[in-house]
Motif scaffolding. Structure first.
Motif, PDB file in Angstrom:
ATOM      1  N   VAL A  80     -18.310  -5.536   3.249  1.00  0.00           N
ATOM      2  CA  VAL A  80     -17.720  -4.194   3.278  1.00  0.00           C
ATOM      3  C   VAL A  80     -16.621  -4.210   4.340  1.00  0.00           C
ATOM      4  N   PRO A  81     -15.367  -4.178   3.957  1.00  0.00           N
ATOM      5  CA  PRO A  81     -14.285  -4.375   4.931  1.00  0.00           C
ATOM      6  C   PRO A  81     -13.987  -3.158   5.796  1.00  0.00           C
ATOM      7  N   ALA A  82     -14.230  -1.953   5.275  1.00  0.00           N
ATOM      8  CA  ALA A  82     -13.988  -0.710   6.021  1.00  0.00           C
ATOM      9  C   ALA A  82     -15.069   0.286   5.630  1.00  0.00           C
ATOM     10  N   THR A  83     -15.489   1.103   6.580  1.00  0.00           N
ATOM     11  CA  THR A  83     -16.657   1.953   6.355  1.00  0.00           C
ATOM     12  C   THR A  83     -16.327   3.439   6.237  1.00  0.00           C
ATOM     13  N   LEU A  84     -15.072   3.812   6.465  1.00  0.00           N
ATOM     14  CA  LEU A  84     -14.629   5.195   6.281  1.00  0.00           C
ATOM     15  C   LEU A  84     -13.210   5.170   5.724  1.00  0.00           C
ATOM     16  N   SER A  85     -12.990   5.906   4.647  1.00  0.00           N
ATOM     17  CA  SER A  85     -11.689   5.885   3.980  1.00  0.00           C
ATOM     18  C   SER A  85     -11.294   7.288   3.545  1.00  0.00           C
ATOM     19  N   TYR A  86     -10.077   7.398   3.032  1.00  0.00           N
ATOM     20  CA  TYR A  86      -9.606   8.684   2.512  1.00  0.00           C
ATOM     21  C   TYR A  86      -8.816   8.458   1.237  1.00  0.00           C
ATOM     22  N   LEU A  87      -8.664   9.556   0.489  1.00  0.00           N
ATOM     23  CA  LEU A  87      -7.936   9.560  -0.772  1.00  0.00           C
ATOM     24  C   LEU A  87      -7.131  10.841  -0.868  1.00  0.00           C
ATOM     25  N   PRO A  88      -6.011  10.827  -1.583  1.00  0.00           N
ATOM     26  CA  PRO A  88      -5.184  12.037  -1.678  1.00  0.00           C
ATOM     27  C   PRO A  88      -5.760  13.040  -2.676  1.00  0.00           C
ATOM     28  N   LEU A  89      -5.465  14.316  -2.412  1.00  0.00           N
ATOM     29  CA  LEU A  89      -5.774  15.409  -3.338  1.00  0.00           C
ATOM     30  C   LEU A  89      -4.500  16.206  -3.577  1.00  0.00           C
ATOM     31  N   PRO A  90      -4.213  16.560  -4.812  1.00  0.00           N
ATOM     32  CA  PRO A  90      -4.956  16.206  -6.026  1.00  0.00           C
ATOM     33  C   PRO A  90      -4.820  14.722  -6.340  1.00  0.00           C
ATOM     34  N   ALA A  91      -5.782  14.228  -7.096  1.00  0.00           N
ATOM     35  CA  ALA A  91      -5.814  12.807  -7.424  1.00  0.00           C
ATOM     36  C   ALA A  91      -4.702  12.468  -8.414  1.00  0.00           C
ATOM     37  N   GLN A  92      -4.005  11.391  -8.143  1.00  0.00           N
ATOM     38  CA  GLN A  92      -3.003  10.871  -9.070  1.00  0.00           C
ATOM     39  C   GLN A  92      -3.619   9.766  -9.935  1.00  0.00           C
ATOM     40  N   ASP A  93      -4.188   8.781  -9.256  1.00  0.00           N
ATOM     41  CA  ASP A  93      -4.943   7.722  -9.920  1.00  0.00           C
ATOM     42  C   ASP A  93      -6.411   7.967  -9.626  1.00  0.00           C
ATOM     43  N   ARG A  94      -7.189   8.347 -10.633  1.00  0.00           N
ATOM     44  CA  ARG A  94      -8.578   8.768 -10.411  1.00  0.00           C
ATOM     45  C   ARG A  94      -9.509   7.607 -10.060  1.00  0.00           C
ATOM     46  N   SER A  95      -9.004   6.392 -10.112  1.00  0.00           N
ATOM     47  CA  SER A  95      -9.785   5.227  -9.679  1.00  0.00           C
ATOM     48  C   SER A  95      -9.051   4.487  -8.562  1.00  0.00           C
ATOM     49  N   GLN A  96      -8.319   5.225  -7.772  1.00  0.00           N
ATOM     50  CA  GLN A  96      -7.485   4.630  -6.728  1.00  0.00           C
ATOM     51  C   GLN A  96      -8.329   3.880  -5.698  1.00  0.00           C
TER      52      GLN A  96
END
Length: 510
Positions: free
Chosen positions: A160-176
């Motif tokens: 597991v390379p990183a334990t906390l992440s983020y993603l943009p909203l609204p989603a552009q790529d739903r499997s980003q």
């Protein structure tokens, strides 16, 4: 009636300790039943006071407003031997049959978790050195702040390379792919650990002061060879600029052998951002650690209601049968009472019950310096019935508690102003495909509040093998208001007092 007698004696003890903790007889306590819980008292103007019909009506409106505040701030603990309407009895799991609604939308979904590396070469090198093993990554915790969604990936296994992440909203790529938060430099490797950085984050919470609270358990290889590589710690980030505000390491004496700190709830009142408290659940050693941000210190609290129920420790998921003896886990805060106190609602993972304790009891460090009467302030609220195990919960602006139903592939709800019994527990949605194993649940702080759920097939990940040609992980979202429309959780729907009291009493005694 042994069940009933023992329960009434316990509740008598609760009233006694609250009298001791909150003051002498006659002093006000938001946790005692009184005129604010349903009865109405009309008073005449004081001697010498001039007032007509308008003045009386104003006082009545003010009393009505105060009664409503108290009703919502003090979750309803219904009579444990109560009224049963004719034909009103329901089976232990009758609310399992309630028809849920299709209110959850899938915001993100993945077959396998990937990370956004600075370059393809760095990603390939990480896979080659097994710093990154895609199939060993499972998303667990979730929360939302404005245009960002935060996701945790604990180090259950190597890779597991990183334990906390983020993603943009609204989603552009739903499997980003996940983007490490705040960036890669804040994450350490178990091979060469730097304990000032993040090691293994289970859950997070965004507070009303635009801060992200991060609970780092500090453990690795949870599934194979549990190692407490770093001490558990709390980290807080300013979400306006993503700067680290502080790191607090839990003292060694507050961490037990085989402790696993997996959930955090933050208590901020009246915008007093510098006077926050955090409640941290130790799911394997059955404790809640209280962190006082102003004093920058913590203490550990214990109570027998933190313990798992052996009868609720047997789980079935699809074709898997497994046993989890998980203690206190789910925590949520009732609305703030005008007295300045509030209830912490909590439950062990392996339990059918919901419990509560005044937060003032937890926040009073001197109560926990020795053995005293504080234990009696912990109260049972009610039962969800068989197969009612729940991981996490949260209370929305509508004063409704939402909770996961991990064995039912669903999310339930409860209006805090109604008795906690099966007639008043609603189902928001049950869906074996979308909500296959609802593990984490959060309510955001947006004007139009939304309910967020992480569904992740955890039992298959732990005890079998995921099919990576299928969708395994989902982040789902529902409007908090629409989620309760047409259900018993809607505050506009009157409560029901009919329930099987005998079964409830005996479940409590178990």
């Amino acid at each position: 009636m042994a069940c009933g007698r023992s329960l009434w004696l316990m509740l008598a003890g609760v009233l006694l300790v609250l009298a001791v903790v909150t003051g002498p007889v006659g002093s006000y306590s938001p946790f005692k039943k009184g005129p604010g819980h349903g009865s109405f008292t009309r008073t005449s103007p004081a001697s010498g006071e001039r007032g007509g019909v308008g003045t009386v009506r104003e006082r009545e409106r003010e009393r009505e407003r105060e009664r409503e505040e108290e009703r919502l701030a003090t979750p309803y603990v219904g009579p444990l031997v109560g009224l049963e309407a004719a034909g009103g009895k329901r089976a232990a799991n009758d609310f399992l049959e309630d028809a849920g609604k299709n209110v959850f939308d899938t915001v993100y979904h993945w077959k396998v978790i990937d990370f956004m590396y600075p370059s393809l070469q760095l990603r390939n090198n990480a896979i080659r050195t097994r710093e990154f093993i895609p199939e060993n990554n499972l998303p667990l915790g979730v929360d939302r702040f404005r245009d960002r969604l935060f996701v945790t990936t604990p180090r259950w296994n190597p890779g597991v390379p990183a334990t906390l992440s983020y993603l943009p909203l609204p989603a552009q790529d739903r499997s980003q792919p996940l983007m490490p938060y705040p960036d890669w430099s804040y994450h350490t490797s178990p091979r060469n650990p730097d304990c000032s950085k993040m090691m293994s984050v289970y859950r997070i919470q965004v507070d009303e002061c635009d801060r992200l609270w991060v609970l780092d358990a500090g453990v690795t290889d949870t599934l194979t060879n549990l190692q407490q590589v770093c001490p558990p710690k709390i980290m807080a980030f300013d979400l306006q600029n993503d700067e680290l505000l502080f790191t607090y390491v839990l003292p060694e004496e507050q961490v037990k052998e085989d402790s696993l700190h997996t959930n955090i709830v933050v208590d901020v009142r009246d915008g007093q951002c510098d006077d926050a408290f955090a409640y941290v659940a130790d799911v394997w050693r059955n404790g809640i650690t209280v962190f006082d941000m102003r004093k920058f210190k913590s203490w550990r609290t214990t109570n027998h209601l933190y313990n798992p129920n052996p009868l609720a420790s047997d789980y079935n998921y699809q074709e898997l049968n497994f046993q989890w003896s998980d203690g206190v886990f789910g925590m949520s805060l009732a609305p703030l009472h005008r007295s300045g106190d509030r209830m912490l609602l909590f439950h062990p993972m392996s339990s059918f019950m919901e419990f509560q304790v005044p937060a003032s009891i937890l926040r009073n460090e001197t109560v926990w310096e020795g053995f005293g009467l504080a234990a009696k302030a912990f109260q049972p609220v009610g039962t969800r019935g068989r197969l009612g195990q729940s991981s996490t919960a949260g209370v929305g602006k509508n004063n409704v508690q939402f909770f996961t139903l991990v064995q039912q592939a669903g999310v339930g709800c409860w209006d805090l102003g109604k008795p906690y019994n099966r007639n008043n527990l609603g189902v928001v949605e049950k869906n074996a495909q979308k909500l296959t194993f609802p593990n984490d649940l959060k309510l955001d702080r947006e004007a139009q509040q939304a309910l967020w759920v992480m569904s992740n097939k955890l039992p298959v990940f732990l005890y079998d093998k995921l099919d990576y040609t299928q969708t395994n992980f989902r982040v789902l979202m529902a409007d908090a208001r629409k989620a309760i429309e047409g259900t018993v959780c809607d505050p506009r729907v009157p409560p029901s007092l009919a329930f099987d009291a005998a079964q409830l009493e005996c479940e409590l005694e178990q």
